[in-house]
Design a protein around this motif. Sequence first.
Motif, PDB file in Angstrom:
ATOM      1  N   ALA A   6       3.590  -5.092   1.166  1.00 40.14           N
ATOM      2  CA  ALA A   6       4.006  -6.499   1.119  1.00 40.14           C
ATOM      3  C   ALA A   6       4.949  -6.852   2.267  1.00 40.14           C
ATOM      4  N   PRO A   7       5.934  -5.999   2.606  1.00 36.47           N
ATOM      5  CA  PRO A   7       6.797  -6.337   3.751  1.00 36.47           C
ATOM      6  C   PRO A   7       6.017  -6.503   5.053  1.00 36.47           C
ATOM      7  N   ARG A   8       5.007  -5.667   5.250  1.00 39.75           N
ATOM      8  CA  ARG A   8       4.226  -5.788   6.484  1.00 39.75           C
ATOM      9  C   ARG A   8       3.405  -7.079   6.498  1.00 39.75           C
ATOM     10  N   GLU A   9       2.930  -7.474   5.334  1.00 41.29           N
ATOM     11  CA  GLU A   9       2.195  -8.748   5.255  1.00 41.29           C
ATOM     12  C   GLU A   9       3.106  -9.903   5.660  1.00 41.29           C
ATOM     13  N   ILE A  10       4.349  -9.874   5.169  1.00 38.78           N
ATOM     14  CA  ILE A  10       5.316 -10.921   5.521  1.00 38.78           C
ATOM     15  C   ILE A  10       5.623 -10.873   7.013  1.00 38.78           C
ATOM     16  N   LEU A  11       5.815  -9.671   7.527  1.00 34.42           N
ATOM     17  CA  LEU A  11       6.117  -9.512   8.952  1.00 34.42           C
ATOM     18  C   LEU A  11       4.991 -10.079   9.814  1.00 34.42           C
ATOM     19  N   LEU A  12       3.758  -9.797   9.431  1.00 36.68           N
ATOM     20  CA  LEU A  12       2.605 -10.277  10.189  1.00 36.68           C
ATOM     21  C   LEU A  12       2.438 -11.788  10.037  1.00 36.68           C
ATOM     22  N   LYS A  13       2.592 -12.270   8.818  1.00 41.47           N
ATOM     23  CA  LYS A  13       2.357 -13.694   8.549  1.00 41.47           C
ATOM     24  C   LYS A  13       3.354 -14.589   9.273  1.00 41.47           C
ATOM     25  N   TYR A  14       4.635 -14.235   9.219  1.00 46.07           N
ATOM     26  CA  TYR A  14       5.666 -15.133   9.753  1.00 46.07           C
ATOM     27  C   TYR A  14       6.169 -14.749  11.143  1.00 46.07           C
ATOM     28  N   TRP A  15       6.179 -13.445  11.450  1.00 50.42           N
ATOM     29  CA  TRP A  15       6.715 -13.013  12.739  1.00 50.42           C
ATOM     30  C   TRP A  15       5.628 -12.568  13.718  1.00 50.42           C
ATOM     31  N   GLY A  16       4.416 -12.344  13.203  1.00 54.51           N
ATOM     32  CA  GLY A  16       3.307 -12.010  14.079  1.00 54.51           C
ATOM     33  C   GLY A  16       3.258 -10.576  14.553  1.00 54.51           C
ATOM     34  N   TYR A  17       4.064  -9.686  13.941  1.00 60.63           N
ATOM     35  CA  TYR A  17       4.066  -8.278  14.331  1.00 60.63           C
ATOM     36  C   TYR A  17       3.351  -7.442  13.278  1.00 60.63           C
ATOM     37  N   PRO A  18       2.484  -6.500  13.687  1.00 57.04           N
ATOM     38  CA  PRO A  18       1.792  -5.664  12.708  1.00 57.04           C
ATOM     39  C   PRO A  18       2.612  -4.465  12.254  1.00 57.04           C
ATOM     40  N   GLU A  19       3.646  -4.096  13.025  1.00 54.10           N
ATOM     41  CA  GLU A  19       4.431  -2.904  12.707  1.00 54.10           C
ATOM     42  C   GLU A  19       5.917  -3.213  12.802  1.00 54.10           C
ATOM     43  N   PHE A  20       6.708  -2.471  12.026  1.00 51.39           N
ATOM     44  CA  PHE A  20       8.160  -2.575  12.102  1.00 51.39           C
ATOM     45  C   PHE A  20       8.698  -1.678  13.204  1.00 51.39           C
ATOM     46  N   ARG A  21       9.907  -1.982  13.645  1.00 55.56           N
ATOM     47  CA  ARG A  21      10.619  -1.074  14.531  1.00 55.56           C
ATOM     48  C   ARG A  21      11.150   0.099  13.700  1.00 55.56           C
ATOM     49  N   PRO A  22      11.539   1.191  14.363  1.00 50.31           N
ATOM     50  CA  PRO A  22      12.050   2.350  13.620  1.00 50.31           C
ATOM     51  C   PRO A  22      13.183   1.987  12.660  1.00 50.31           C
ATOM     52  N   MET A  23      13.085   2.468  11.450  1.00 54.27           N
ATOM     53  CA  MET A  23      14.070   2.368  10.378  1.00 54.27           C
ATOM     54  C   MET A  23      14.072   1.016   9.652  1.00 54.27           C
ATOM     55  N   GLN A  24      13.462  -0.026  10.229  1.00 55.19           N
ATOM     56  CA  GLN A  24      13.474  -1.330   9.568  1.00 55.19           C
ATOM     57  C   GLN A  24      12.808  -1.270   8.194  1.00 55.19           C
ATOM     58  N   GLU A  25      11.650  -0.618   8.116  1.00 54.69           N
ATOM     59  CA  GLU A  25      10.889  -0.614   6.867  1.00 54.69           C
ATOM     60  C   GLU A  25      11.645   0.116   5.762  1.00 54.69           C
ATOM     61  N   GLU A  26      12.333   1.213   6.109  1.00 57.26           N
ATOM     62  CA  GLU A  26      13.111   1.958   5.111  1.00 57.26           C
ATOM     63  C   GLU A  26      14.272   1.120   4.582  1.00 57.26           C
ATOM     64  N   ILE A  27      14.931   0.381   5.479  1.00 57.86           N
ATOM     65  CA  ILE A  27      16.038  -0.492   5.073  1.00 57.86           C
ATOM     66  C   ILE A  27      15.526  -1.590   4.148  1.00 57.86           C
ATOM     67  N   ILE A  28      14.410  -2.198   4.526  1.00 59.09           N
ATOM     68  CA  ILE A  28      13.816  -3.276   3.723  1.00 59.09           C
ATOM     69  C   ILE A  28      13.436  -2.767   2.335  1.00 59.09           C
ATOM     70  N   GLN A  29      12.836  -1.587   2.267  1.00 58.18           N
ATOM     71  CA  GLN A  29      12.436  -1.039   0.973  1.00 58.18           C
ATOM     72  C   GLN A  29      13.647  -0.764   0.095  1.00 58.18           C
ATOM     73  N   SER A  30      14.737  -0.312   0.695  1.00 54.62           N
ATOM     74  CA  SER A  30      15.971  -0.082  -0.056  1.00 54.62           C
ATOM     75  C   SER A  30      16.453  -1.379  -0.708  1.00 54.62           C
ATOM     76  N   VAL A  31      16.407  -2.466   0.048  1.00 54.30           N
ATOM     77  CA  VAL A  31      16.820  -3.777  -0.487  1.00 54.30           C
ATOM     78  C   VAL A  31      15.878  -4.215  -1.603  1.00 54.30           C
ATOM     79  N   LEU A  32      14.573  -4.046  -1.389  1.00 55.28           N
ATOM     80  CA  LEU A  32      13.595  -4.452  -2.403  1.00 55.28           C
ATOM     81  C   LEU A  32      13.727  -3.630  -3.677  1.00 55.28           C
TER      82      LEU A  32
END
Length: 676
Positions: free
Chosen positions: A42-68
Amino acid sequence: MNLFYRNFYPHDFKYRSHRPTLHIFHQQNLLKIFLYLRSMSAPREILLKYWGYPEFRPMQEEIIQSVLDGNDTLALLPTGGGKSICFQVPAMLRDGICLVITPLIALMKDQVEHLKKKGIQASAIYSGMKHHEIERIYDNCASNPNYKFLYISPERLKTEMFLGSLQRMKIGLVAIDEAHCISQWGYDFRPPYLEISDIRPHTNNAPFIALTATATPQVVVDIADKLKLRQHKLFQKSFERINLAYMVFHEENKMERLLRIIKTIKGSGIVYVRNRRKTITTAKFLVENGIPADFYHAGLEQKIRDKKQDAWMYGSTQIIVSTNAFGMGIDKSNVRFVVHLDIPDSLEAYFQEAGRAGRDGKKSYAVLLYESSDIQDLKNNFENAFPEPEYIKRVYHALGNFLSIPIGGGKTISYDFDLAKFSETYNFKPLLAFNALKFIEKEGLILLTGAIESPSKILFTVSQSDLYRFQVETPSYDPFIKLILRTYSGVFTEYTRISESSISKISGLTEEKVKSSLIYLSKLKILDYTPQKNNPQIVFIEERLDQSNFYLSKESYKHRKDSAEQRLKYVLNYVQSNNKCRSMSLISYFGQKDIERCGQCDVCLSRNKAELSRYEFDSIVDKIKPLLLEKAFSITELVEMNTTYNPEKIIRTIQYLMEHNKVELTDQKKYLWIKS
């Protein structure tokens, strides 16, 4: 074309020649797209939909998952690490609104505009806004479920209006940006940050995420303690920048050295200086020497600053010469060098500013030039930053009189402020008066902001039926009102930015006539009109105190001065030391120990060369230069062709020549001599 779509769209596809296979192409690729989307989180879908990027930068996804997962989270990401994504993406996935607490007005306004352009509803509250404008934003955030972000300065957290509105909001996430400001050990302590934890009981048990780019181990502990983070998860990206070469040079003719740096390194760059006057003289010097350069500082009008920034961002200006007002929130990846012509006050500030070079991962340089007098100037600046307590007290009471604030009044009110006029009126030296005001700010009594543009805004305060009635009864204003309604949307629900000059061009009216018409409609309470402002502001966080109640703690004063003196020692040690790798010096300051010397800073290069005798170095250069002038060779080929010399010494020679722009690495990973 977006990277995502390139994965599924054949580069050689030609519509006319492949017309019969178009249906098959769509079937095959729609299946690929469907399978790819199904595999996305789901975070990647949001990233692609609104920011246009298919991948996160290093460590971003882990931080986001911690918040979720509902965890309190502390994230340390160096400049350019993408901190805003770490709270914006999870906020889009959580119910309720994200409360973003930040002290940087320019940055919050910039982020709100970017979010709105993506179709995400967001608002910001900052000094200089009208009471009913703030009230409307709070109402929208409390009643409209489509609102996802409210940016607010920490000084607002204690106000009755905020606390009352907070009870009505559904908070999904609380993001604290520039979290180092909460620590008295940090370089930019702000007392209002200490109030943040008090709002926890009113935030629906929402997780807190604290973010900063620079924090020592002591500050990291202090952030978690002062914010009362609950069994938080700490994410800390390495502060090491392997593509960034740090250089420090003692140079009595800094301008000539700056010119050589720009001509040697080439590419886009930032030059930082201490004061506004120096931005102008330095930029002028560069232009006179054929370098496309411009100057930038906070005293310029916003439109001019935007124009200068855009020219640099898009390449028509190569070099921007600026005070530290430039760079925050700017995402230009291909900055090849950052040069400091003055010594920064702290390693935290230097690390952030230097880190704006090389965000694309390519080789870049952070160069600090200093002369003997700069050391004494830095020490003088330190002393001036701490006026005597009695002087600070005098400045505080003069400020109250200058702004005509009665004892016990002024709380949460914004005032236009002219430092030059204030200093002249009370016979203060402007620099000492400014530093006294900054100290009063750190006591949590006032908030001092630079010249921040507040654009013109309108909000229709009558219903659409009442407005129609007014248009029928006042036909002379009917075309003007219709033009506004056609040009701007949302004018009945929220304060909307307008441009009087644009309305003037469309309507054929003079700009003055447009303004007078808006003022007239405002007087009739048809709409509320806030003209553009571009003045420095002072906000009284607390009521004005009388002389007997204004008290500066000797312990607090001493603690702050001692902490600043310690930071000064670290800066001077960094600048004057010539025996420790620059990267190791910086990174160890932030608590990271497990690193090796970078091999590319001025200290390491001197050491590398020192490990070769001058004769060996010159002999190797004499052997390989003619070869590399003719064609490119790999390091293996060069070693095999020069068996007389130790391979390690050949490698070090090549490395030195690379650092000094004598040799370049081709796309085929081979070395070639640069022909001047």
